[in-house]
Enzyme design. Structure first.
Site, PDB file in Angstrom:
ATOM      1  N   HIS A  82     -11.541   3.878   4.719  1.00  0.00           N
ATOM      2  CA  HIS A  82     -10.158   4.086   4.914  1.00  0.00           C
ATOM      3  C   HIS A  82      -9.486   4.662   3.412  1.00  0.00           C
ATOM      4  O   HIS A  82      -9.929   4.112   2.437  1.00  0.00           O
ATOM      5  CB  HIS A  82      -9.348   2.808   5.267  1.00  0.00           C
ATOM      6  CG  HIS A  82      -8.022   3.083   5.531  1.00  0.00           C
ATOM      7  ND1 HIS A  82      -7.260   3.499   6.520  1.00  0.00           N
ATOM      8  CD2 HIS A  82      -6.907   2.820   4.786  1.00  0.00           C
ATOM      9  CE1 HIS A  82      -6.014   3.634   6.434  1.00  0.00           C
ATOM     10  NE2 HIS A  82      -5.938   3.290   5.167  1.00  0.00           N
ATOM     11  N   ASP A 161       2.446  -3.326  14.495  1.00  0.00           N
ATOM     12  CA  ASP A 161       2.504  -2.545  13.315  1.00  0.00           C
ATOM     13  C   ASP A 161       3.352  -1.302  13.559  1.00  0.00           C
ATOM     14  O   ASP A 161       4.038  -0.662  12.895  1.00  0.00           O
ATOM     15  CB  ASP A 161       1.225  -2.087  12.914  1.00  0.00           C
ATOM     16  CG  ASP A 161       1.314  -1.089  11.764  1.00  0.00           C
ATOM     17  OD1 ASP A 161       1.710  -1.393  10.685  1.00  0.00           O
ATOM     18  OD2 ASP A 161       0.617   0.166  11.925  1.00  0.00           O
ATOM     19  N   ARG A 168      10.204  -0.266   8.563  1.00  0.00           N
ATOM     20  CA  ARG A 168       9.866  -0.010   7.398  1.00  0.00           C
ATOM     21  C   ARG A 168      10.326   1.369   6.629  1.00  0.00           C
ATOM     22  O   ARG A 168      10.939   1.614   5.721  1.00  0.00           O
ATOM     23  CB  ARG A 168       8.290  -0.267   6.878  1.00  0.00           C
ATOM     24  CG  ARG A 168       8.161  -1.730   7.071  1.00  0.00           C
ATOM     25  CD  ARG A 168       6.697  -1.984   7.082  1.00  0.00           C
ATOM     26  NE  ARG A 168       5.943  -1.326   5.820  1.00  0.00           N
ATOM     27  CZ  ARG A 168       4.797  -1.076   5.616  1.00  0.00           C
ATOM     28  NH1 ARG A 168       3.942  -0.971   6.802  1.00  0.00           N
ATOM     29  NH2 ARG A 168       4.219  -0.594   4.502  1.00  0.00           N
ATOM     30  N   SER A 183      -0.510  -3.951   7.467  1.00  0.00           N
ATOM     31  CA  SER A 183      -0.611  -2.912   8.497  1.00  0.00           C
ATOM     32  C   SER A 183      -1.912  -2.075   8.334  1.00  0.00           C
ATOM     33  O   SER A 183      -2.293  -1.774   9.376  1.00  0.00           O
ATOM     34  CB  SER A 183       0.627  -1.835   7.935  1.00  0.00           C
ATOM     35  OG  SER A 183       0.382  -0.377   8.374  1.00  0.00           O
ATOM     36  N   LYS A 187      -4.953  -2.667  11.695  1.00  0.00           N
ATOM     37  CA  LYS A 187      -5.630  -1.732  12.586  1.00  0.00           C
ATOM     38  C   LYS A 187      -7.240  -1.663  12.398  1.00  0.00           C
ATOM     39  O   LYS A 187      -7.937  -1.140  13.425  1.00  0.00           O
ATOM     40  CB  LYS A 187      -4.907  -0.295  12.229  1.00  0.00           C
ATOM     41  CG  LYS A 187      -3.352  -0.359  12.820  1.00  0.00           C
ATOM     42  CD  LYS A 187      -2.606   0.907  12.352  1.00  0.00           C
ATOM     43  CE  LYS A 187      -2.406   0.900  10.865  1.00  0.00           C
ATOM     44  NZ  LYS A 187      -1.328   1.879  10.278  1.00  0.00           N
TER      45      LYS A 187
END
Ligand code: URA
Length: 432
Positions: A82, A161, A168, A183, A187
């Site tokens: 990621h 989220d 946000r 967040s 996921k």
């Protein structure tokens, strides 16, 4: 339990219990907590921070608010990567193919871009026919057979989220470490991977502008991952200038394939090899990163990574001939050079503004439902620390508009040429 007491606890610097966090996440998902109370708690978290235990607990509850993918049908240790997002960041594309070529299954769930950071899914859709939306079965079968797939979320992942992120965005609470960490990790844990390498970007074009902030975020992400039972580590890499030389959807596919042909830019190739080395060690195909790096270099030399990328395109309905003929992807009408206005060393090439220029050409979205122009973008001919001569092109703008004074003005502001300067560090730190 009352939401106002939960807000009060956090506003006054207290620690939220598991039960309070569960009440909050449940209320977010089933709509019983109004937006103004969710927002008030987000702002309290922004200012008062969260303990490690609170962050892990919030992450797990957000993850449990949706579906969790079961990848146990795929043999072997599944490894994903990621990135916290950057301009020109196409790392996932060559990286997935190279790691898959070592025999490690790479089930990659990626996102779309909003604002100046392009999403991996958008880039892949520059390939004619490529499908990023596979069913869960299609995704699992493809990873089992081809060792890689890159897709959008297959089910309803972490709906808490989705709601929290939307709030946000409009309450200026995006850049909070516990909120970013919960967040991202909710996921990623839901995606069912066994191991995760995280590329935390640092610099003017990143969420985290300083190395100190980036280090805190990287540590929070790794800690949560480990608490959730994942093998997890992070690399902090530079985002003061775009990564690689090409920015834009089709252009970034070209550059990714160039890496697999051994012709990629130095910085991009180096970051792919660094992240990949940790993935190969976590996937238990090498004892250490030196051995892993050699294996990855071999996948470029023997063409096996290139072959994996073509196999993925074919499996996901794309035209695999693209790998040998980039002209099969959308092409911009005009290639407009942007020239240096003095001799000197390039000391500023702002990732942020170059990304915004690419977005304004049509390569990115300002709103979630904006259509993309896959053909446009920017090709850099120089990077920070390079010497440039007056009148020499620093970059080329790929545009479908012939007149682009707005883009040229923005780029002029994003670039600085000085009497001297140096090449920035690419890999700042490794957090294990
Ligand atoms: N990416 C996410 O998914 N969430 C954040 O909060 C920031 C980046």
């Amino acid at each position: 339990m009352r939401m106002v007491d939960i807000i009060d606890t956090k506003r006054n610097g207290g620690v939220l219990s598991d039960e309070q966090l569960q009440f909050f996440v449940d209320g977010v998902v089933n709509g019983t907590i109004p937006d103004y109370q969710i927002s008030a708690l987000l702002m309290a978290i922004y200012f008062q921070d969260m303990t490690k235990e609170e962050q892990t607990s919030l992450t797990m509850k957000m993850m449990e608010s949706g579906e969790r993918l079961d990848l146990s049908r795929i043999p072997g240790i599944k490894v994903d990567k990621h990135s916290t997002g950057g301009v020109g960041d196409k790392v996932s594309l060559p990286l997935a193919a190279m790691v898959a070529a070592t025999g490690i299954p790479v089930p990659m769930i990626s996102g779309r871009g909003l604002g100046h950071t392009g999403g991996t899914l958008d880039k892949l859709e520059a390939i004619p026919g490529f499908r990023v939306e596979l069913s869960e079965d299609e995704f699992i079968n493809q990873v089992a057979k081809e060792k890689l797939a890159i897709v959008g979320a297959t089910g309803e992942v972490a709906p808490a989220d989705k709601k929290i992120y939307g709030l946000r965005d409009v309450t200026d609470t995006v850049d909070s470490i516990p909120l970013i960490a919960s967040s991202i990790m909710s996921k990623k844990i839901a995606s069912g991977t066994d191991a995760l390498v995280i590329d935390v970007k640092t610099g003017t074009g990143a969420f985290m502008k300083t190395l100190d902030q980036s280090r805190l975020l990287a540590k929070a992400l790794v800690e949560i991952g480990k608490q959730a039972g994942l093998k997890c580590m992070a690399v902090i890499s530079d985002m003061n200038q775009p990564l690689g030389n090409k920015i834009g959807n089709a252009l970034e596919i070209e550059e990714s394939i160039d890496v697999l042909k051994g012709k990629g830019p130095k910085d991009l190739t180096e970051l792919v090899l660094t992240l990949g080395s940790y993935m190969v060690v976590m996937g238990e195909k090498a004892q250490n990163t030196t051995e892993a790096r050699k294996m990855l270099e071999q996948t470029i030399q023997d063409g096996s990574a290139f072959e994996r990328f073509a196999a993925m395109i074919k499996a996901q309905g794309g035209d695999p001939a693209v790998v040998d003929n980039y002209q099969l992807m959308p092409q911009a009408k005009y290639k407009i050079p942007f020239k240096a206005d003095r001799d000197g060393v390039l000391t500023k090439l702002s990732a942020d503004e170059v990304g915004t220029a690419s977005m304004l050409l049509g390569g990115g979205r300002q709103k979630a439902d904006d259509a993309l122009d896959y053909s446009v973008g920017i090709e850099l001919h120089h990077k920070l620390g390079d010497y440039v001569k007056d009148g020499e092109p620093i970059l080329t703008i790929y545009s479908n508009r012939q007149e682009i004074p707005d883009i040229e003005q923005l780029l002029r502001e994003s670039i600085k040429i000085s009497d001297d300067g140096k090449v920035p560090t690419l890999i700042h730190e490794i957090i294990e």
